[in-house]
Write an enzyme that holds these catalytic residues in place. Structure first.
Site, PDB file in Angstrom:
ATOM      1  N   ASP A  54       0.467   5.441   0.120  1.00  0.00           N
ATOM      2  CA  ASP A  54      -0.437   6.571   0.346  1.00  0.00           C
ATOM      3  C   ASP A  54       0.301   7.874   0.084  1.00  0.00           C
ATOM      4  O   ASP A  54       1.363   8.131   0.686  1.00  0.00           O
ATOM      5  CB  ASP A  54      -0.967   6.564   1.775  1.00  0.00           C
ATOM      6  N   ASP A  89       0.851  -1.192   0.000  1.00  0.00           N
ATOM      7  CA  ASP A  89       0.000   0.000   0.000  1.00  0.00           C
ATOM      8  C   ASP A  89       0.885   1.239   0.000  1.00  0.00           C
ATOM      9  O   ASP A  89       1.816   1.353   0.798  1.00  0.00           O
ATOM     10  CB  ASP A  89      -0.894  -0.011   1.253  1.00  0.00           C
ATOM     11  N   ASP A 131       3.458   1.183   3.180  1.00  0.00           N
ATOM     12  CA  ASP A 131       2.862   1.158   4.516  1.00  0.00           C
ATOM     13  C   ASP A 131       3.092  -0.232   5.105  1.00  0.00           C
ATOM     14  O   ASP A 131       2.446  -1.203   4.710  1.00  0.00           O
ATOM     15  CB  ASP A 131       1.367   1.469   4.404  1.00  0.00           C
TER      16      ASP A 131
END
Length: 395
Positions: free
Chosen positions: A100, A98, A298
């Site tokens: 972001d 992930d 992440d």
């Protein structure tokens, strides 16, 4: 979000799902499913521990329930619908990454626009894909790339070799991609003993690993710098080398001479071509490479074998954009603020109420929104309403 806004969004999300074909992930019946409905108030309620059989036909379920967010698990289970994680009977999980945009080094959510954050996140995604392809050997056939619909991107690796990895093994992958643990250049060097002045005086020769991984990245940067300096005249080349901390006039001279006279040795990774100065320069490049070429993923997402992740094709309830699966060849050209706009929201204008003047960059245009009641393209109105920046006004 007031009742009028909530009911409007629910209805239009339902329209999207009635018009869309959702592709199920592999082994969909072995995964846990969950969703967040539109609810009154500021909080959210997660409905989870559902098996696909509990939902029935997924497209019909989504059109009927009109959820704000939709998820499925990275994990595959014997009994995904039971509430106890232990009783689910985990047997394997996708390896999920992930990224972001608002968590990236150098990004300031207070000053950077949404578009700027997503652009920075695309760069981080490309670095991650480089690791997965060149360092781990995962190709398009066993990786899935997804724009999350919100702040960044997800990458699912479904190769059999990683699906049964435990949390500790997944953490090692995270540390490699982040460059954690690369606390010194020594980890990327190798030493061999060669003959010196007679058999009784062997010499240890240090060289940089050049056959892949972080060593190759640092080596490529060293060769790139060497080629740049060789293309300059002597004065400019020396000035360029002195820009590096710890490289003074003497060091720059030694390096400049070695880059010319011992070029092949530098290209082979020899860290002693210019004596200690080669190591000093390479160490500086090493620190720069780790800082600039690591992929700031992440960690908790990758190490969590039970993670719920967004369903491609669903709508992100915090942006109104489509969670979009991407072919590897399409990543660089993909513009989330245009390509992930739902067709359902493209052909109409609606009335909204905004408390302030604001600007939105969406669907290839910058939209200036005036405070009060105003007419906007529906995609813009949905974007603002789900983010809590506007309410639905009466038509």
């Amino acid at each position: 979000m007031n009742q009028r806004t909530r009911e409007y969004l629910q209805g239009r999300f339902g329209d999207h799902y009635r018009r869309s074909e959702i592709t199920l992930p592999p082994a969909a019946d072995k995964r846990e499913w969950g969703y967040i409905p539109f609810t009154a108030g500021a909080g959210t309620t997660m409905v989870r521990h559902k098996a696909l059989i509990d939902l029935g036909d997924l497209s019909s379920f989504l059109a009927r329930k009109r959820p704000r967010h939709v998820y499925f698990s990275a994990g595959r289970y014997n009994d995904p619908g039971t509430r106890s994680m232990e009783e689910k009977g985990w047997h394997e999980s996708d390896l999920v990454f992930d990224l972001d945009g608002d968590h990236l080094p150098g990004v300031d959510p207070e000053t950077d626009s949404y578009a700027q954050m997503l652009h920075s996140c695309k760069d981080a995604l490309l670095r991650l894909l480089d690791f997965l392809t060149n360092d781990f050997g995962f190709g398009p056939e066993n990786t899935s790339i997804v724009f999350s619909g919100g702040r960044g991107y997800h990458v699912h690796v479904r190769d059999e070799s990683v699906r049964t990895l435990d949390r500790a093994a997944r953490r090692e992958i995270v540390e490699y991609v982040l460059g954690d643990g690369l606390d010194s250049l020594d980890r990327l060097t190798q030493t061999e003993t060669v003959a010196g002045m007679g058999v009784k005086n062997p010499v240890e020769k240090r060289s940089l690993q050049t056959d892949g991984g972080w060593g190759e990245r640092v080596h490529s940067r060293l060769v790139e710098l060497t080629d740049e300096v060789r293309a300059m005249d002597e004065s400019d080349g020396l000035d360029h080398l002195r820009e590096f901390d710890g490289i003074g006039e003497k060091g720059a001279t030694k390096l400049y001479e070695a880059m010319d006279e011992r070029y092949d040795e530098l290209k082979s990774g020899n860290l002693e071509a210019a004596g200690q100065y080669t190591t000093t320069l390479t160490r500086l490049l090493f620190e720069r490479v780790v800082r600039e070429e690591s992929a700031p993923i992440d960690e908790p997402v990758t190490t969590d074998i039970n993670r719920l992740i967004r369903l491609p094709g669903s709508l992100h309830g915090g942006s109104g954009l489509v969670v979009t699966a991407l072919a590897h060849d399409d990543v660089e050209a993909f513009d989330p603020l245009t390509d992930a706009v739902a067709d359902t929201f493209r052909d109409h204008k609606i009335m909204i109420e905004s408390e302030t003047d604001q600007q939105v960059e969406l669907d290839g245009e910058k939209h200036n929104i005036s405070a009060g009641h105003c007419s906007v393209r529906e995609s813009v109105g949905v974007f603002l309403m789900v983010r809590g920046r506007a309410e639905k006004a009466p038509e």
